[in-house]
Design a protein around this motif. Structure first.
Motif, PDB file in Angstrom:
ATOM      1  N   SER A   1     106.237 162.450 -16.144  1.00 40.85           N
ATOM      2  CA  SER A   1     104.909 162.176 -16.695  1.00 40.85           C
ATOM      3  C   SER A   1     103.888 162.246 -15.580  1.00 40.85           C
ATOM      4  CB  SER A   1     104.876 160.823 -17.403  1.00 40.85           C
ATOM      5  OG  SER A   1     105.307 159.791 -16.545  1.00 40.85           O
ATOM      6  N   ALA A   2     102.636 162.448 -15.950  1.00 39.83           N
ATOM      7  CA  ALA A   2     101.612 162.677 -14.929  1.00 39.83           C
ATOM      8  C   ALA A   2     100.244 162.275 -15.445  1.00 39.83           C
ATOM      9  CB  ALA A   2     101.601 164.144 -14.505  1.00 39.83           C
ATOM     10  N   LEU A   3      99.408 161.852 -14.504  1.00 41.59           N
ATOM     11  CA  LEU A   3      98.032 161.484 -14.803  1.00 41.59           C
ATOM     12  C   LEU A   3      97.193 161.754 -13.564  1.00 41.59           C
ATOM     13  CD1 LEU A   3      96.188 159.846 -16.945  1.00 41.59           C
ATOM     14  CD2 LEU A   3      96.513 157.933 -15.356  1.00 41.59           C
ATOM     15  N   MET A   4      95.990 162.264 -13.753  1.00 45.57           N
ATOM     16  CA  MET A   4      95.057 162.432 -12.651  1.00 45.57           C
ATOM     17  C   MET A   4      94.022 161.317 -12.700  1.00 45.57           C
ATOM     18  SD  MET A   4      92.749 165.743 -11.549  1.00 45.57           S
ATOM     19  CE  MET A   4      91.881 165.878 -13.130  1.00 45.57           C
ATOM     20  N   VAL A   5      93.850 160.650 -11.571  1.00 42.39           N
ATOM     21  CA  VAL A   5      92.825 159.622 -11.442  1.00 42.39           C
ATOM     22  C   VAL A   5      91.715 160.171 -10.557  1.00 42.39           C
ATOM     23  CG1 VAL A   5      92.292 157.290 -10.641  1.00 42.39           C
ATOM     24  CG2 VAL A   5      94.500 157.748 -11.736  1.00 42.39           C
ATOM     25  N   GLU A   6      90.574 160.456 -11.167  1.00 42.03           N
ATOM     26  CA  GLU A   6      89.396 160.968 -10.456  1.00 42.03           C
ATOM     27  C   GLU A   6      88.390 159.828 -10.327  1.00 42.03           C
ATOM     28  OE1 GLU A   6      88.276 163.833  -9.171  1.00 42.03           O
ATOM     29  OE2 GLU A   6      89.596 165.447  -9.899  1.00 42.03           O
ATOM     30  N   ILE A   7      88.062 159.471  -9.095  1.00 37.87           N
ATOM     31  CA  ILE A   7      87.181 158.336  -8.831  1.00 37.87           C
ATOM     32  C   ILE A   7      85.799 158.847  -8.416  1.00 37.87           C
ATOM     33  CG2 ILE A   7      86.864 156.244  -7.472  1.00 37.87           C
ATOM     34  CD1 ILE A   7      89.949 156.464  -6.858  1.00 37.87           C
ATOM     35  N   ARG A   8      84.770 158.438  -9.120  1.00 35.76           N
ATOM     36  CA  ARG A   8      83.417 158.837  -8.724  1.00 35.76           C
ATOM     37  C   ARG A   8      83.071 158.189  -7.383  1.00 35.76           C
ATOM     38  NH1 ARG A   8      79.334 157.199 -12.951  1.00 35.76           N
ATOM     39  NH2 ARG A   8      78.923 155.512 -11.472  1.00 35.76           N
ATOM     40  N   ARG A   9      82.591 158.997  -6.461  1.00 33.40           N
ATOM     41  CA  ARG A   9      82.506 158.549  -5.071  1.00 33.40           C
ATOM     42  C   ARG A   9      81.533 157.412  -4.832  1.00 33.40           C
ATOM     43  NH1 ARG A   9      82.839 164.744  -2.900  1.00 33.40           N
ATOM     44  NH2 ARG A   9      85.038 165.046  -3.477  1.00 33.40           N
ATOM     45  N   ASP A  10      80.512 157.298  -5.642  1.00 29.76           N
ATOM     46  CA  ASP A  10      79.562 156.213  -5.399  1.00 29.76           C
ATOM     47  C   ASP A  10      80.158 154.838  -5.672  1.00 29.76           C
ATOM     48  OD1 ASP A  10      79.655 156.534  -8.172  1.00 29.76           O
ATOM     49  OD2 ASP A  10      77.548 156.032  -8.445  1.00 29.76           O
ATOM     50  N   THR A  11      81.342 154.797  -6.292  1.00 29.83           N
ATOM     51  CA  THR A  11      81.993 153.519  -6.553  1.00 29.83           C
ATOM     52  C   THR A  11      82.640 152.930  -5.301  1.00 29.83           C
ATOM     53  OG1 THR A  11      84.098 154.536  -7.185  1.00 29.83           O
ATOM     54  CG2 THR A  11      82.483 154.166  -8.941  1.00 29.83           C
ATOM     55  N   TYR A  12      82.814 153.759  -4.243  1.00 28.32           N
ATOM     56  CA  TYR A  12      83.529 153.227  -3.072  1.00 28.32           C
ATOM     57  C   TYR A  12      83.032 153.747  -1.729  1.00 28.32           C
ATOM     58  CZ  TYR A  12      86.144 157.635  -2.625  1.00 28.32           C
ATOM     59  OH  TYR A  12      86.498 158.949  -2.448  1.00 28.32           O
ATOM     60  N   MET A  13      82.046 154.647  -1.685  1.00 24.81           N
ATOM     61  CA  MET A  13      81.609 155.217  -0.411  1.00 24.81           C
ATOM     62  C   MET A  13      80.183 155.737  -0.537  1.00 24.81           C
ATOM     63  SD  MET A  13      83.520 158.959  -0.354  1.00 24.81           S
ATOM     64  CE  MET A  13      82.504 159.572   0.990  1.00 24.81           C
ATOM     65  N   SER A  14      79.567 156.021   0.609  1.00 22.07           N
ATOM     66  CA  SER A  14      78.282 156.704   0.617  1.00 22.07           C
ATOM     67  C   SER A  14      78.543 158.199   0.671  1.00 22.07           C
ATOM     68  CB  SER A  14      77.436 156.254   1.815  1.00 22.07           C
ATOM     69  OG  SER A  14      78.116 156.491   3.037  1.00 22.07           O
ATOM     70  N   GLU A  15      77.689 158.955   0.001  1.00 23.56           N
ATOM     71  CA  GLU A  15      77.905 160.403  -0.133  1.00 23.56           C
ATOM     72  C   GLU A  15      76.885 161.196   0.679  1.00 23.56           C
ATOM     73  OE1 GLU A  15      78.958 161.585  -4.389  1.00 23.56           O
ATOM     74  OE2 GLU A  15      77.978 159.647  -4.693  1.00 23.56           O
ATOM     75  N   PRO A  16      77.277 162.424   1.089  1.00 26.43           N
ATOM     76  CA  PRO A  16      78.643 162.954   1.096  1.00 26.43           C
ATOM     77  C   PRO A  16      79.350 162.589   2.394  1.00 26.43           C
ATOM     78  CG  PRO A  16      77.148 164.695   1.758  1.00 26.43           C
ATOM     79  CD  PRO A  16      76.296 163.464   1.526  1.00 26.43           C
ATOM     80  N   GLY A  17      80.601 162.281   2.328  1.00 26.62           N
ATOM     81  CA  GLY A  17      81.401 162.076   3.524  1.00 26.62           C
ATOM     82  C   GLY A  17      81.037 160.867   4.348  1.00 26.62           C
TER      83      GLY A  17
END
Length: 265
Positions: A226-242
């Motif tokens: 079984s498989a699932l992709m977890v895509e996390i929007r970056r503003d939830t945990y870091m400043s963008e970009p990089g």
């Protein structure tokens, strides 16, 4: 942009855990021997890496592994996806070829030229893509042999605002996007993920990115995988970009650990 000691790493977990946290896009390492094939100056390449890299996802997976009662296995790409993207098809089946982002990228996130036209990409496929796929296939096979099942959780991130390369960037961009597959994502797995990430302002399904990663040996054939992709929007945990990590990183890691534990139990 230094030489990587190895292109990927399998970090062992608990013998009883069926879970593999797959982290394919977290690195910015490009071997010096390949730097000359990229048509960007140092500043432009640095900016491109900030846009294209799923920054800090390896750290999120590592923290989740440490927090989980039964440690999951981790398969981590040690090279940038600008070397090869291990989650693409290496042939004409790959829809991202339309924007120059098949297994070997020829365009940047802003649709500019990354590599010169007409260059043979097969050496990169042979050296990096196939060994990666074979090792991931073996890792899934080992979990099947040890526990009778395997659960691949892809750990990704995506920018708050869509980038020009995105084929489906006009859809919803929730804090957590869950990518699913009709064959390999059972309802129970999806429900566990929605519960684990419920505290982040909402989860969405297959937007802006869809699908899961399953080695081709098992894809569409073996329901034990079984498989699932977890895509996390970056503003939830870091400043963008990089940029730097924010306080959300620990909370996300703990949520991922809860998901891992639920799947192991």
């Amino acid at each position: 942009m230094t030489h990587a000691p190895q292109p990927f790493q399998l970090l062992p977990g608990a013998a009883e855990s069926p879970v593999i946290l797959h982290v394919p896009h977290s690195s910015q390492v490009i071997p010096e021997s390949l730097r000359g094939s990229i048509e960007l100056d140092d500043r432009a390449l640095e900016l491109e890496l900030d846009h294209i890299t799923d920054s800090l996802t390896a750290e999120i997976a590592a923290a989740a592994a440490e927090a989980a009662t039964a440690t999951p296995w981790r398969f981590v790409n040690q090279l940038s996806r600008l070397v090869i993207d291990p989650e693409r098809f290496p042939d004409e089946r790959e829809e991202m070829l339309a924007v120059g982002m098949g297994a070997v990228y020829t365009q940047t996130t802003h649709r500019e030229r990354l590599r010169p036209p007409g260059v043979d990409h097969q050496p990169l496929i042979e050296r990096y893509f196939h060994p990666y796929a074979e090792a991931m296939t073996a890792a899934v096979g080992e979990r099947l042999g040890a526990t009778g099942r395997a659960v691949v959780i892809d750990v990704h991130s995506y920018p708050t605002e869509p980038l020009p390369y995105e084929l489906h960037g006009d859809g919803p961009r929730p804090p957590i996007c869950l990518g699913t597959d009709n064959f390999h994502t059972p309802a129970e797995l999806l429900a566990h993920a929605e519960m684990a990430f419920a505290g982040f302002g909402g989860t969405g399904i297959n937007s802006p990115f869809a699908g899961t990663y399953v080695p081709l040996k098992y894809y569409g054939k073996d329901p034990r995988v079984s498989a699932l992709m977890v895509e996390i929007r970056r503003d939830t945990y870091m400043s963008e970009p990089g940029g730097l990590a924010g306080p959300g990183l620990t909370a996300l890691a703990n949520a991922l650990a809860h998901l891992v534990q639920a799947l192991t139990d």
